[in-house]
Write an enzyme that holds these catalytic residues in place. Structure first.
Site, mmCIF file in Angstrom:
data_model
loop_
_atom_site.group_PDB
_atom_site.id
_atom_site.type_symbol
_atom_site.label_atom_id
_atom_site.label_comp_id
_atom_site.label_asym_id
_atom_site.label_seq_id
_atom_site.Cartn_x
_atom_site.Cartn_y
_atom_site.Cartn_z
ATOM 1 N N ASP A 6 38.472 1.740 -0.265
ATOM 2 C CA ASP A 6 39.348 0.487 0.143
ATOM 3 C C ASP A 6 39.470 -0.476 -1.236
ATOM 4 O OD1 ASP A 6 41.651 -1.150 1.424
ATOM 5 O OD2 ASP A 6 39.468 -2.304 2.523
ATOM 6 N N ASP A 37 41.023 -4.034 -0.963
ATOM 7 C CA ASP A 37 40.326 -5.541 -1.398
ATOM 8 C C ASP A 37 38.963 -5.541 -0.266
ATOM 9 O OD1 ASP A 37 43.109 -6.477 -2.344
ATOM 10 O OD2 ASP A 37 44.422 -6.027 -0.839
#
Length: 247
Positions: A17, A19
């Site tokens: 991922d 953020d």
């Protein structure tokens, strides 16, 4: 019971991922959501205030409009979905989401972003070991964030909110985005590792059948990440380096 930390350097591939995992943009997202929902709640007379707990429960890791709908649903508020090109002032799901995006982009372009030190060190180590890497992010701004942080070249594939919209991939916690990331990287999910900080993202990778799902606790809470399917928990990606903790 979580497992020992996996050796990412022996994985067929690693899907991250973005953020909150590679860059501290989750903090910028949180501030943007707070600003927008504070304004929306005040205008619409929603009495229960928006909090960081709402971010982790209803917004974190999801595609932008799905996050808006989920949060408003938690307050028993239903509004029209609208269109993706709705103005930020429109009282629709898309309008609220576009208002948040405008706030996020303004901060990103004025302040820039840098990768977490531990995350960059891990990316460099995995690149040197020849491990294929990809990004699986619900954000439509993933490309701009990767460029701003100077880390785009580490990744062979990027599955982001734009790809998800184009290819009709369901939002996390559905497995679609992590399955597509493994497909694009040409690896078997069971032989790959996912690295996520969002409860919805951990659940997505677990549902996609990843061999290991590393939960990065940046505020969601280790218990919540573990319950969603994380096989181990770290607070910094430097913990996954070969020489960390004597490994």
């Amino acid at each position: 019971m979580t497992q020992a930390l996996p050796d990412l350097h022996r994985a067929a591939g690693v899907l991250f991922d973005l953020d909150g995992v590679l860059t501290p943009t989750a903090e910028v997202h949180m501030r943007a959501w707070q600003k927008v929902f504070d304004e929306v709640f005040a205008k619409w007379g929603i009495e229960t205030p928006y909090t960081d707990a709402d971010y982790f429960a209803y917004v974190d890791g999801k595609k932008r409009y799905d996050g808006v709908a989920s949060l408003l649903r938690s307050r028993n508020v239903e509004i029209p979905w609208g269109q993706v090109d709705d103005s930020p002032e429109a009282e629709t799901i898309c309008g609220v989401g576009n208002r948040k995006n405008a706030a996020f982009i303004a901060v990103l372009r004025s302040e820039g972003i840098a990768a977490f030190d531990g995350s960059r060190a891990l990316l460099e180590s995995l690149r040197d070991a020849g491990v294929p890497m990809g990004v699986v992010s619900s954000s439509k701004n993933a490309g701009e964030v990767l460029d701003s942080a100077g880390i785009r070249d580490f990744f062979r594939v990027v599955v982001d909110g734009l790809v998800a919209e184009r290819d009709h991939l369901a939002s996390k916690p559905a497995p679609d985005m992590f399955l597509d990331g493994a497909r694009m990287l040409d690896v078997d999910p069971a032989a790959a590792v996912a690295v996520e900080d969002a409860v919805s993202g951990v659940a997505s990778a677990a549902a996609a059948g990843y061999g290991a799902v590393v939960g990065v606790d940046r505020g969601a809470g280790s218990d919540a990440l573990r319950e969603a399917g994380a096989t181990c928990i770290v607070d910094d990606l430097a913990r996954l380096l070969p020489d960390a903790d004597g490994r």
